[in-house]
Enzyme design. Structure first.
Site, PDB file in Angstrom:
ATOM      1  N   GLU A  75      -2.373 -11.885 -13.927  1.00 53.13           N
ATOM      2  CA  GLU A  75      -1.510 -10.850 -14.020  1.00 53.13           C
ATOM      3  C   GLU A  75      -0.130 -10.945 -13.122  1.00 53.13           C
ATOM      4  OE1 GLU A  75      -2.422  -7.246 -11.793  1.00 53.13           O
ATOM      5  OE2 GLU A  75      -2.809  -6.129 -13.696  1.00 53.13           O
ATOM      6  N   ASP A 117     -10.111  -1.503 -14.736  1.00 52.49           N
ATOM      7  CA  ASP A 117      -9.025  -0.529 -13.722  1.00 52.49           C
ATOM      8  C   ASP A 117      -9.555  -0.465 -12.893  1.00 52.49           C
ATOM      9  OD1 ASP A 117      -7.677  -2.192 -11.749  1.00 52.49           O
ATOM     10  OD2 ASP A 117      -6.045  -1.845 -12.898  1.00 52.49           O
ATOM     11  N   GLU A 176      -5.506   4.044  -5.791  1.00 50.85           N
ATOM     12  CA  GLU A 176      -4.624   3.536  -7.017  1.00 50.85           C
ATOM     13  C   GLU A 176      -5.246   4.740  -8.373  1.00 50.85           C
ATOM     14  OE1 GLU A 176      -4.208  -0.058  -8.060  1.00 50.85           O
ATOM     15  OE2 GLU A 176      -2.818   0.673  -9.675  1.00 50.85           O
TER      16      GLU A 176
HETATM   17  O1  GCW Z   1      -5.465  -2.449 -10.148  1.00 50.99           O
HETATM   18  C1  GCW Z   1      -4.086  -3.093 -10.558  1.00 50.99           C
HETATM   19  C2  GCW Z   1      -3.447  -3.340  -9.929  1.00 50.99           C
HETATM   20  C3  GCW Z   1      -2.573  -3.862  -8.823  1.00 50.99           C
HETATM   21  C4  GCW Z   1      -3.028  -4.986  -8.082  1.00 50.99           C
HETATM   22  C5  GCW Z   1      -4.166  -5.171  -9.434  1.00 50.99           C
HETATM   23  C6  GCW Z   1      -5.117  -6.346  -8.856  1.00 50.99           C
HETATM   24  C7  GCW Z   1      -3.297  -6.451  -6.817  1.00 50.99           C
HETATM   25  O2  GCW Z   1      -2.718  -2.039 -10.119  1.00 50.99           O
HETATM   26  O3  GCW Z   1      -1.117  -3.933  -8.228  1.00 50.99           O
HETATM   27  O4  GCW Z   1      -2.682  -6.214  -7.848  1.00 50.99           O
HETATM   28  O5  GCW Z   1      -3.964  -4.483 -10.060  1.00 50.99           O
HETATM   29  O6  GCW Z   1      -6.347  -5.883  -8.542  1.00 50.99           O
HETATM   30  O7  GCW Z   1      -5.106  -8.113  -8.855  1.00 50.99           O
END
Ligand code: GCW
Length: 657
Positions: free
Chosen positions: A266, A345, A373
């Site tokens: 990312e 995720d 989240e």
């Molecule tokens: O779940 C996602 C999130 C990001 C996060 C990423 C990760 C810290 O949307 O905000 O970044 O995973 O785990 O690195």
């Protein structure tokens, strides 16, 4: 409640312990902590046995150096209890076991029980920024206010909340905390160098609780902080920079824990820029921490986040396995590869990541997300321990083979993203405290029953006067026990995932991520829905599992209903094992889920006047939002699928076609 809520550690004298005598033997800073705790609980504390033959103390805690330092045995005889610990940390954990026993009416329970942490490493990760980030705020995916560590662009002067946090974490057996976001921005990168003296102040607040501090670091630190033009892991200057930097960190913080790294993920920098792989990157840092007994938590959350949605060959679910398993055996001993519990995720329902079982020569850690989240963001009451327990129990090689909890136990242990902020209740939603509590308890003992953990948390949290109000306890239990399934039922169906508002990840947006670059698609059309991840006709993800799971997931005959759409694209008329069709299942669960939230609202309303007013009001307000949101989810999801499929609800309920 005045000021900050005490979570599960009630302040002041503890009924059962108060007024009694405690003998706490030995010389160690952690034992001083135990003595202070015993005094605060209202006990008379001695450090050595009385020579005049006075009566034995109600509580006696000592160390015999047998067993692991964190382990302990508790022996009660109905009137007195003796704790014998392997080391000072075990004495601390043993004390908090007594606090739990006191709260649940088992203080001097006859007999001996042994307690050992199953996971050797038990770490909480904070995604806290020092500065307030323009998009993510101060705590990335934080739903409980600002950071308890940082304020106004620096480490807080007043760290009393950190001290209290350390106490709460010690009481549930957590022994490491990483204080900053794995997305390391420019300001936060400097924690490693310029801010060391202040970071050391945080470490000093955690130390009395047996907790070691870790930092998330940028892989580009040699460039950003060191003035080099490269961070190539094989470059001698880069290696020297990391070694010297680590030396400085340990000089400032002798019990520093190590580094957490999100690399080539990312947008974070990593070894790929230099044609190197993740083992090269991780081993660079391992070399720097090795002399100091440090750890490198290297995250396996690596995938292509700039995917073309038209491209059906790339499957984000495959990515961590494809990147990491070829490297098995190349990671240094200090490296822990930290793997999210599912391949995508932190969705409400995913299969367990196949990476956890695919790297036998690597220390692998399981990563969970306590911060909610994708599970209601601490506006919805969702007790996550049942989900975590399913993950910990999953046996990758089939029934009777070691479960995930055993695979991580002596290697990488367990990690989770914290849900705590500077909110008066710590977690925004007071009932979200249960998730933090349960994470610690399961990290300590993966065989604990989530419902029993819930009762323990309730008993510690919902005291009124000198006792627990049984009716309050029953309502809170009822409200939370099945709340994960309730949340699942009114959100994305049958393991398909996402369908959330892009960016914030809160609330429904069925097609929100459908044409995005993030690799998160459901492929709904007029005939059906789901992602074909089979080996035969799909992305082949199912083939990343060892038998029997690859066959189980591959076949429509055996794939569990709750994961159907994760593995298969099926018509809306496909019949589930439950007997229902996919489309009818979607309608039924979404109506039932929203109805279940109505029942939660009513149950809580019955507690007015029986729980602390501030707690009552905060939970009531959050439940009102959960109710609004659950109805929105129900109506958007049902309407979407009625419009797509043209198939009406078999029970003729209100859907907005
Ligand atoms: O779940 C996602 C999130 C990001 C996060 C990423 C990760 C810290 O949307 O905000 O970044 O995973 O785990 O690195």
């Amino acid at each position: 409640m005045n000021g900050v809520h005490p979570m599960w550690l009630r302040p002041g004298p503890i009924p059962g312990l108060a007024g009694g005598d405690a003998l706490i033997e030995g010389d160690d800073p952690l034992l001083d902590t135990v003595r202070a705790e015993a005094r605060a609980a209202g006990m008379h504390v001695a450090e050595a046995a009385a020579s005049d033959g006075a009566l034995a103390p109600q509580v006696r805690i000592s160390i015999d150096r047998a067993g692991t330092p964190a382990g302990f045995a508790v022996t009660g005889d109905g009137e007195r209890t003796v704790v014998v610990a392997g080391g000072a940390s075990g004495a601390l954990y043993g004390w908090f076991e007594l606090v739990r026993r006191a709260a649940t009416g088992r203080l001097h329970e006859p007999g001996t029980t042994r307690h050992e942490p199953t996971q050797a490493v038990r770490i909480l990760d904070h995604w806290d920024n020092v500065d307030v980030h323009p998009v993510m705020g101060q705590v990335e995916r934080g739903y409980a206010g600002g950071s308890i560590f940082f304020d106004a662009g620096r480490v807080r002067d007043d760290l009393s909340r950190v001290h209290e946090y350390g106490r709460l974490l010690a009481s549930i057996g957590i022994d490491r905390v990483a204080i900053n976001n794995v997305n390391v921005h420019a300001r936060e990168a400097r924690l490693l160098t310029d801010d060391l003296a202040d970071v050391a102040r945080i470490a000093a607040e955690l130390r009395p609780w047996g907790i070691r501090l870790h930092l998330s670091v940028s892989f580009a630190s040699p460039i950003v902080l060191g003035g080099l033009e490269t961070s190539d892991p094989l470059d001698a200057r880069v290696r020297a920079w990391w070694r010297e930097t680590a030396d400085r960190v340990w000089a400032a913080i002798p019990d520093f824990g190590g580094f957490v790294v999100k690399a080539d993920s990312e947008g974070q920098p990593g070894p790929f820029a230099y044609g190197r792989d993740h083992a090269d990157g991780a081993n660079l840092l391992a070399e720097a921490v090795a002399l100091h007994g440090g750890l490198v938590h290297w995250r396996a959350f690596v995938y292509n986040h700039a995917q073309d949605w038209r491209d059906r060959t790339t499957d984000r679910a495959r990515a961590a396995f494809d990147h990491f398993t070829p490297l098995d055996g190349r990671f240094a001993d200090q490296v822990i590869v930290q793997v999210k519990h599912g391949p995508m995720d932190f969705q409400v329902r995913e299969p367990v990541s196949p990476v956890l079982a695919a790297m036998p020569r690597t220390r692998v850690a399981l990563e969970l997300q306590v911060t909610q989240e994708y599970t209601g963001q601490q506006r919805h009451a969702v007790y996550l321990a049942p989900m975590w327990r399913e993950v910990l129990d999953f046996a990758p090689f089939g029934a009777g083979s070691p479960p995930v909890a055993d695979l991580t136990a002596t290697g990488g242990g367990i990690a989770a993203v914290s849900n705590v902020g500077d909110d008066a209740f710590w977690t925004g939603h007071p009932l979200a405290q249960a998730n933090l509590y349960a994470f610690g308890r399961l990290a300590w003992d993966a065989t604990l029953d989530p419902a029993a953990i819930l009762d323990e948390w309730i008993a510690l949290t919902f005291w009124s006067g000198a006792s627990l109000d049984r009716e309050v306890a029953a309502v809170v239990h009822e409200l939370l026990d099945a709340s994960w399934q309730t949340y699942e039922s009114y959100t994305a169906p049958l393991g398909v995932g996402f369908m959330v508002t892009p960016g914030t990840h809160y609330g429904p947006s069925v097609d929100g991520y459908e044409y995005s670059p993030w690799g998160t698609y459901h492929f709904a059309d007029r005939d059906g829905i789901g992602v074909d991840r089979t080996v035969a006709t799909g992305t082949g993800y199912a083939g990343q599992y060892p038998p029997p799971w690859r066959e189980t997931y591959e076949s429509l005959d055996t794939v569990p209903d709750e994961l159907l759409l994760f593995f298969h694209h099926v018509p809306y008329t496909h019949r589930l094992h439950s007997g229902s069709t996919v489309i009818q299942h979607i309608y039924d669960t979404h109506f039932a889920g929203a109805d279940a939230v109505d029942a939660m609202v009513a149950a809580w309303a019955s507690l007015e006047g029986r729980v602390d007013d501030a707690v009552f009001a905060r939970v009531r307000d959050r439940l009102a939002e959960q109710q609004r949101s659950a109805r929105e989810w129900r109506d958007q999801v049902n309407t979407y699928f009625l419009r797509k499929s043209g198939i009406p609800d078999g029970r003729g309920r209100a859907i907005f076609a």
